[in-house]
Design a protein around this motif. Sequence first.
Motif, PDB file in Angstrom:
ATOM      1  N   HIS A   4       0.871  -1.181   0.000  1.00 49.81           N
ATOM      2  CA  HIS A   4       0.000   0.000   0.000  1.00 49.81           C
ATOM      3  C   HIS A   4       0.905   1.226   0.000  1.00 49.81           C
ATOM      4  CE1 HIS A   4      -3.694   2.238   0.835  1.00 49.81           C
ATOM      5  NE2 HIS A   4      -3.052   2.897   1.772  1.00 49.81           N
ATOM      6  N   HIS A   5       0.394   2.341  -0.490  1.00 51.39           N
ATOM      7  CA  HIS A   5       1.264   3.521  -0.609  1.00 51.39           C
ATOM      8  C   HIS A   5       1.424   4.293   0.698  1.00 51.39           C
ATOM      9  CE1 HIS A   5      -2.398   5.945  -0.607  1.00 51.39           C
ATOM     10  NE2 HIS A   5      -2.866   5.172  -1.578  1.00 51.39           N
ATOM     11  N   PHE A   6       0.495   4.146   1.635  1.00 47.93           N
ATOM     12  CA  PHE A   6       0.564   4.857   2.920  1.00 47.93           C
ATOM     13  C   PHE A   6       0.768   6.366   2.740  1.00 47.93           C
ATOM     14  CE2 PHE A   6       2.192   0.533   3.728  1.00 47.93           C
ATOM     15  CZ  PHE A   6       1.263   0.107   4.673  1.00 47.93           C
ATOM     16  N   GLY A   7       0.311   6.894   1.600  1.00 46.81           N
ATOM     17  CA  GLY A   7       0.464   8.318   1.339  1.00 46.81           C
ATOM     18  C   GLY A   7       1.883   8.740   1.022  1.00 46.81           C
ATOM     19  N   GLN A   8       2.721   7.784   0.636  1.00 46.67           N
ATOM     20  CA  GLN A   8       4.143   8.052   0.398  1.00 46.67           C
ATOM     21  C   GLN A   8       4.500   7.769  -1.069  1.00 46.67           C
ATOM     22  OE1 GLN A   8       6.079   9.330   2.975  1.00 46.67           O
ATOM     23  NE2 GLN A   8       4.085   9.356   4.005  1.00 46.67           N
ATOM     24  N   PRO A   9       5.613   8.321  -1.557  1.00 45.14           N
ATOM     25  CA  PRO A   9       6.037   8.092  -2.940  1.00 45.14           C
ATOM     26  C   PRO A   9       6.720   6.744  -3.124  1.00 45.14           C
ATOM     27  CG  PRO A   9       7.586   9.568  -1.878  1.00 45.14           C
ATOM     28  CD  PRO A   9       6.476   9.326  -0.882  1.00 45.14           C
ATOM     29  N   ILE A  10       5.963   5.679  -2.951  1.00 47.45           N
ATOM     30  CA  ILE A  10       6.470   4.319  -3.140  1.00 47.45           C
ATOM     31  C   ILE A  10       5.569   3.598  -4.131  1.00 47.45           C
ATOM     32  CG2 ILE A  10       7.626   4.131  -0.906  1.00 47.45           C
ATOM     33  CD1 ILE A  10       5.209   2.860   0.259  1.00 47.45           C
ATOM     34  N   ALA A  54       3.970  13.290  -7.763  1.00 50.22           N
ATOM     35  CA  ALA A  54       2.711  12.807  -7.199  1.00 50.22           C
ATOM     36  C   ALA A  54       1.782  12.256  -8.279  1.00 50.22           C
ATOM     37  CB  ALA A  54       2.025  13.940  -6.433  1.00 50.22           C
ATOM     38  N   ASP A  55       1.763  12.875  -9.449  1.00 49.93           N
ATOM     39  CA  ASP A  55       0.895  12.399 -10.530  1.00 49.93           C
ATOM     40  C   ASP A  55       1.320  11.014 -11.005  1.00 49.93           C
ATOM     41  OD1 ASP A  55      -0.577  14.726 -10.439  1.00 49.93           O
ATOM     42  OD2 ASP A  55       0.515  15.699 -12.079  1.00 49.93           O
ATOM     43  N   PHE A  56       2.639  10.785 -11.103  1.00 50.02           N
ATOM     44  CA  PHE A  56       3.153   9.476 -11.522  1.00 50.02           C
ATOM     45  C   PHE A  56       2.745   8.408 -10.512  1.00 50.02           C
ATOM     46  CE2 PHE A  56       6.309   6.109 -11.478  1.00 50.02           C
ATOM     47  CZ  PHE A  56       6.527   5.836 -12.824  1.00 50.02           C
ATOM     48  N   ILE A  57       2.972   8.691  -9.229  1.00 47.82           N
ATOM     49  CA  ILE A  57       2.645   7.722  -8.170  1.00 47.82           C
ATOM     50  C   ILE A  57       1.144   7.438  -8.153  1.00 47.82           C
ATOM     51  CG2 ILE A  57       2.668   7.299  -5.683  1.00 47.82           C
ATOM     52  CD1 ILE A  57       5.432   7.188  -6.925  1.00 47.82           C
ATOM     53  N   GLU A  58       0.341   8.485  -8.257  1.00 48.11           N
ATOM     54  CA  GLU A  58      -1.119   8.308  -8.218  1.00 48.11           C
ATOM     55  C   GLU A  58      -1.613   7.501  -9.413  1.00 48.11           C
ATOM     56  OE1 GLU A  58      -5.237  10.989  -8.023  1.00 48.11           O
ATOM     57  OE2 GLU A  58      -3.283  11.968  -7.955  1.00 48.11           O
ATOM     58  N   ALA A  59      -1.028   7.741 -10.583  1.00 43.19           N
ATOM     59  CA  ALA A  59      -1.432   7.007 -11.776  1.00 43.19           C
ATOM     60  C   ALA A  59      -1.155   5.515 -11.634  1.00 43.19           C
ATOM     61  CB  ALA A  59      -0.707   7.563 -13.004  1.00 43.19           C
ATOM     62  N   VAL A  60      -0.018   5.176 -11.026  1.00 41.41           N
ATOM     63  CA  VAL A  60       0.317   3.762 -10.833  1.00 41.41           C
ATOM     64  C   VAL A  60      -0.651   3.108  -9.859  1.00 41.41           C
ATOM     65  CG1 VAL A  60       2.051   2.157  -9.964  1.00 41.41           C
ATOM     66  CG2 VAL A  60       2.753   4.069 -11.414  1.00 41.41           C
ATOM     67  N   TRP A  61      -0.887   3.740  -8.706  1.00 47.27           N
ATOM     68  CA  TRP A  61      -1.729   3.138  -7.678  1.00 47.27           C
ATOM     69  C   TRP A  61      -3.204   3.119  -8.068  1.00 47.27           C
ATOM     70  CZ3 TRP A  61      -0.314   0.189  -3.731  1.00 47.27           C
ATOM     71  CH2 TRP A  61       1.019   0.247  -3.310  1.00 47.27           C
ATOM     72  N   SER A  62      -3.603   3.970  -8.987  1.00 46.42           N
ATOM     73  CA  SER A  62      -5.017   4.004  -9.399  1.00 46.42           C
ATOM     74  C   SER A  62      -5.434   2.717 -10.102  1.00 46.42           C
ATOM     75  CB  SER A  62      -5.268   5.203 -10.315  1.00 46.42           C
ATOM     76  OG  SER A  62      -4.601   5.039 -11.569  1.00 46.42           O
TER      77      SER A  62
END
Length: 346
Positions: free
Chosen positions: A157-163, A329-337
């Motif tokens: 899970h991302h836990f709100g972090q850039p992982i 943030a956009d890159f990370i969000e796109a992956v987790w979406s």
Amino acid sequence: MRIFYGVQGTGNGHITRARVMAKELHAAGIDVHFQFTGRPADKYFDMEIFNGYQSCPGLTFHTEKGQVSYLKTALDAKPITFIKDMKSLDLSGYDLVISDFEPVTAWAAKSQKKPVLGIGHQYAFNHKIPREGSDPIADQVMKYFAPADVGVGLHWHHFGQPILPPIIDTPETPKSIIKNKIVVYLPFEDQNEVIRLLSPFENFDFHLYSPEPVPSKFGHITCNPLSRDGFQKDLYNCSGIISNAGFELASESLQMGKKILAKPLHAQMEQISNAAALQQLGYGHVMHDMDSSVIEHWLHDNHAVHITYPNIAKVLVQWIQDGMPEMDADFIEAVWSTVEVLQIKQ
């Protein structure tokens, strides 16, 4: 493009992740050379995909009866050999150095002023994620064992972090499972003790895998040597796994919708933190000691979590080819979406 890729080989999780990365790197036409450290050369298996890999002792952690011993780890360390291997590794002909928490490669690159890309679960601990069992020694190990200039951390899970999500194969979901079939992978525990604890549960079939299997006198307990293909076949149609709290096997199990019972290694911050994350997310059960009552309760619990993760290895290879731009943030969000989490009943 030429890449030198160092992989920590103490456990099988790092190697499993490297297999997936190797497949995508080869598919992209990238020339990649692998080095593995952390176990004797004759203890590696199913390594064909790595095309003439090399190995050396490196550094590893000594475990005994389910617990990391920092004293024996220090006594077993061979610093002169480590320094020799580090200095003899010539990285001048490579465009990129990658380390999956592998110290010889990381420190060789550092000494040769080559930037290192760290890819692995350990690099997620550079961010605010569930963290338990920490102590000064563990903190120093995490910081200096295999330092990287750029770290790509992986977690469930991302836990709100850039992982990013885990790097795992993305097989099709099993169409059916055998409800009483359980895969057991507790390589750091006393195997005779594991068999003793499982022996009363005769309504379940246990498939144990370990580096040095011991004979089982029980018909419902099968002991197997380590085998990538054999393990994957049993994992595919089982209902659940009992394992230490390593990251990669839990990731594969979540991807296939298996229920999880994790027993973290004592005094191993990463595994204790993984267990805490599984509990916090509701993705699995935890026992901190080998406990037959906990095992019995878990065996009769038919709840599991099925998570669909994207092909992160392919995402990362493309990112590398694009010049490794900042993961905003956009890159990370796109992956987790693209990640889907389902609660299921078996």
